[in-house]
Design a protein around this motif. Structure first.
Motif, short mmCIF file in Angstrom:
data_model
loop_
_atom_site.label_atom_id
_atom_site.label_comp_id
_atom_site.label_asym_id
_atom_site.label_seq_id
_atom_site.Cartn_x
_atom_site.Cartn_y
_atom_site.Cartn_z
N ARG A 1 0.82 -1.22 0.00
CA ARG A 1 0.00 0.00 0.00
C ARG A 1 0.85 1.27 0.00
NH1 ARG A 1 -5.97 0.41 0.62
NH2 ARG A 1 -5.18 1.95 -0.82
N HIS B 1 -4.13 -11.84 6.37
CA HIS B 1 -3.80 -10.93 7.48
C HIS B 1 -5.03 -10.66 8.34
CE1 HIS B 1 -2.21 -7.48 9.70
NE2 HIS B 1 -3.21 -6.75 9.24
N HIS C 1 -7.57 -0.28 13.39
CA HIS C 1 -6.23 -0.60 13.93
C HIS C 1 -6.01 0.14 15.25
CE1 HIS C 1 -5.46 -2.54 10.08
NE2 HIS C 1 -4.44 -3.14 10.67
N MET D 1 1.68 2.28 15.84
CA MET D 1 0.32 1.97 15.39
C MET D 1 -0.60 3.18 15.49
SD MET D 1 -1.35 -0.54 14.12
CE MET D 1 -0.24 -1.23 12.97
N ARG E 1 -10.12 1.46 0.86
CA ARG E 1 -9.52 0.35 1.58
C ARG E 1 -9.45 -0.85 0.63
NH1 ARG E 1 -13.85 -2.37 5.78
NH2 ARG E 1 -12.06 -3.69 6.21
N ARG E 2 -8.71 -1.90 1.03
CA ARG E 2 -8.63 -3.14 0.27
C ARG E 2 -8.40 -2.85 -1.21
NH1 ARG E 2 -14.06 -6.16 2.61
NH2 ARG E 2 -13.14 -6.81 4.58
#
Ligand code: HEM
Ligand code: CU
Ligand code: CU
Lengths: 568, 180
Positions: free
Chosen positions: A50, A69, A387, A431, A448-449
């Motif tokens: 990414r 993941h 996250h 994070m 996303r994705r």
């Protein structure tokens, strides 16, 4: 079973371990850590893809790695570790034998096989459907089968936990009511049972569909029921990590809950309201009424949010009171300045609490607001948000608990203490930046994705602003810092268990009977601590800062919403 | 003395609430109520809301409706894939098809006019993500979601797919033009 009555008492903490429970806790924790390693390697591959400068994996491998993941981290790592927590909170904390160790073993074996079957399916390359596996996009039947086996195993674990509570009550292993931490674990187990039931309702038909027994599954119905599982499983995590926060506050500071009524009442709110909140994953879906969405996101979700806001105050509040009673009573913040910041059990727990609340909590509520969701749905804002909750919040809380469990459960002294000191900062702060940068990129529209934000092979082009690329690069850098922190955790844990110095006096098992667990002494009043009648004024100031940020961020997002095209 | 011991009173729900906690609970509850009120308030006073209109539909029926609009109002074709650029009159129903891996057709709309935008998928889930505005809607097969939209800015807008839909997902783009 012959060894069924064997117990040992930890010489340093006085905690009691029933041998079969001890073995199962260790096994579940070890498998969890191995899975975390797998998920961690995958996170590196995904993160470097990414990060557009590297764009490491080809598209098919990226989607495959991302599926693996998500599932290994969110489902397998977390739930294996939670099983260890459930057995700890029931058998160990209540000084009770584990009910039906054979069933607990069966549960563990099913979970283990399930995890392998699903991973084999993903490795086959025909199941890159993401953890949500929205129908009608098909995966290999093994993919669903593994998840079903895993869920049945976890369900057995929950029943063993409940059974142990019943045995403890019947055999009088404790006085009075169960401790708060066990109460939190009970909350998690109850929600887990609901969750797994929803999972069965949707995954079993999907499995049958994948092998051709059922012709059609409605795509929207799938999303509604899938999220009844997917969302409430996050409530299991929240309940579990809040219980861990309370446990660590008790272990490190001897803190007692400010008031049992408030803390337990807040756990009850989770049970009563969080499960309904699955609607916030479906806010921009067709065919679901606004009334239902608003009911579920407000009445239901906000009472759960309220509960988290309460825990977010009472955990640090109880630490503050304990510290002030120890004499760190000067000004607003001496108690926190003088906290053991070099002890990873504490620092990890505290970063988890702050990160979960300030980053994960605020973004979650904003994201879950019916109309504001339009500006964020399925953008990379969403993984940015979770996250912060499930990695900074849950995962880091579990990591800090591990540092406590290594000497107590695994009977080994921690190795590489210097590295352990830094680990929560690397992981937690890395994070946190990662999450915030992702949310920023999501606000610019990055999906996303998604394998290629430059859309290089597409018929049409679209250029995201340069800032979006910079934010994804920051995501990459901070992600790597966090991965280094995660690797440090795994290294320390594995080396300690294998090569750590044995803790003395931990090998003496006997057959009881054990003295029952005593009630806490009645609080003698707090004496003369705090400021202006507030026993925890520092925490209260933190809470006000939190609220202020929350209000400002919430308002900014309504303003942003008001700038897009009118629609309705 | 702690959270890992049974509470000092068996009847824990009678324990007094601490002052810090009590104050915070009131503040937090008030804030939650405000957030609750915002959503219905925005339905009345705000301009950006989700639609409550959706129908079950088969992909064949949906495609036929879309084709009717395309046949009637196509003004030109673009790209070597010959995307029809469709310019229906203000107020009309416009049907956007999401399918592996394209958004079909291209619409050309007029600024400050309202259209009834229909969204549906021919196959798997897709995500309608209109950039650079960042309007994001879920597109589900078997359902026709209808939203009244009023473009109040003009130019070229890109529809990105932001629901993972297989190996071509990252190339699934579409366009909407808005003329002054
Ligand atoms: C250092 C640690 C980690 C890094 C750097 C990392 C990085 C990432 C990245 C880059 C994505 C892809 C976002 C996208 O393209 O949509 C992702 C997705 C995800 N991550 Fe992590 N991650 C980490 C740890 C974790 C942990 C510990 C968990 C769970 C406990 C987790 C759960 C997930 C989930 C559920 C997804 C979404 C998968 C999907 O969209 O289906 N991650 N992660
Ligand atoms: Cu798509
Ligand atoms: Cu897609």
């Amino acid at each position: 079973m012959a060894n069924n009555q064997l117990f040992r008492t930890c010489p340093n903490t006085g905690l009691l371990f029933h041998k079969p429970a001890e073995t199962l806790m260790k096994l579940n924790a070890v498998v969890a850590v191995v899975i975390l390693l797998i998920g961690g390697v995958l996170s590196l591959l995904v993160t470097l893809t990414r990060w557009q400068e590297f764009h490491l994996l080809p598209a098919d491998k990226f989607y495959q790695a991302l599926t693996a993941h998500g599932i290994n981290m969110l489902i397998f790592w977390i739930i294996f570790f939670e099983m260890a927590i459930l057995y700890f909170a029931s058998s160990t904390l209540l000084k009770c034998r584990l009910a039906t160790p054979r069933i607990a073993w069966l549960g563990f074996i099913l979970m283990f096989i399930g995890a392998i079957v699903t991973n084999v399916a993903i490795m086959g390359g025909d199941s890159s459907v993401m953890m949500t596996s929205y129908v009608p996009m098909p995966a290999n039947p093994k993919f669903y089968l593994g998840l079903i086996l895993f869920a049945v195993g976890a369900l057995l674990g929950c029943f063993v936990f409940l059974g142990t509570l019943v045995v403890a009550k019947a055999e009088g292993t404790y006085e009075g009511s169960i401790p708060l931490v066990t109460f939190g674990a009970l909350t998690a187990a109850i929600i887990a049972i609901f969750t797994i039931a929803s999972g069965a309702i949707i995954l079993i038909p999907t499995f049958l569909w994948s092998i051709g027994y059922i012709g059609h599954i409605d795509a929207l119905m799938y999303r509604v029921i899938w999220w009844a599982m997917g969302h409430s499983s996050q409530q299991i995590n929240v309940s579990a990590h809040v219980a861990v926060w309370y446990a660590i506050a008790a272990i490190v500071f001897g803190a007692r809950p400010m008031s049992e009524r408030v803390s337990r009442g807040a756990f009850l709110l989770y049970i009563l309201f969080l499960q309904l909140a699955s609607a916030h994953h479906l806010l921009s879906d067709p065919g679901i009424s606004s009334e239902w969405k608003i009911f579920n996101t407000s009445y239901a979700m906000y009472l759960a949010v309220l509960a988290s806001m309460i825990h977010g105050l009472t955990v640090p509040g109880s630490i503050e009171v304990a510290q002030r009673e120890k004499g760190f009573d000067k000004g607003l913040f001496e108690w926190i300045r003088k906290a053991p910041w070099g002890n990873p059990v504490f620092s990890g727990m505290f970063i988890s609490l702050i990160g979960f609340g300030f980053i994960g909590g605020i973004s979650g509520v904003v994201l879950g607001t019916e109309q504001i969701n339009i500006t964020m749905h399925n953008t990379i804002y969403v993984p940015g948000h979770f996250h912060a909750t499930v990695v900074v919040g849950t995962t880091l809380a579990f990591m800090s608990l591990t540092y406590f469990l290594i000497p107590v459960l695994f009977k080994r002294e921690l190795v590489m203490k210097g590295l352990a000191k830094w680990q929560p900062y690397l992981f937690g702060l890395g994070m946190s930046v990662f999450s915030i940068a992702m949310m920023g990129a999501g606000t610019m529209g990055v999906a996303r994705r998604h394998w290629d934000m430059a859309f290089s092979g597409a018929v049409f082009g679209y250029d995201f602003p340069a800032v979006a690329y910079t934010l994804m690069a920051i995501t990459g850098i901070s992600g790597i810092v966090a991965i280094v922190g995660g690797a440090a955790y795994i290294l320390i844990t594995v080396l300690s268990i294998l090569f750590g110095k044995k803790v003395a006096g931990t090998d003496e098992y006997s057959t009881g009977p054990n003295a029952p667990l005593q009630m806490a002494a009645a609080p003698a009043g707090h004496g003369n601590i705090g400021i202006g009648g507030f026993v925890a004024p520092g925490t209260f100031v933190f809470a006000l800062v939190f609220l202020l940020l929350f209000v400002v961020y919430y308002a900014v997002n309504w303003k942003y919403l008001a700038s897009i095209w009118p629609m309705g | 003395m702690s959270a890992i011991q049974p509470p000092s009173r068996r009847i824990w729900w009678n324990q007094p609430i601490d002052r810090v906690e009590g104050t915070w609970i009131v503040l937090a509850l008030v804030w939650c109520l405000i957030m609750f009120a915002m959503m219905p308030y925005w339905h009345v006073a705000g301009k950006q809301n989700l639609s409550n209109e959706a129908y079950r539909i088969s992909s064949a029926d949906y495609a036929a409706k879309a084709q009717a609009v395309i046949d009637k109002y196509t003004v030109r074709n673009e790209t070597d894939r010959n995307y029809p650029v469709v310019a229906p009159p203000a107020g009309s129903d416009i049907y956007l098809i999401g399918r592996l891996w394209e958004w079909w057709p291209i619409y050309e709309l007029e600024k400050n006019q309202t259209y009834r935008l229909h969204l549906s998928s021919m196959d798997w889930n897709h995500g309608f993500s209109l950039q650079p505005l960042n309007i994001n809607l879920q597109v589900v097969p078997g359902y026709d979601m209808v939203i009244s939209i009023t473009p109040d800015s003009s130019g070229e807008f890109t529809i990105v797919c932001n629901e993972y839909c297989g190996i071509g997902h990252h190339n699934m783009l579409g366009k909407i033009y808005v003329k002054d």
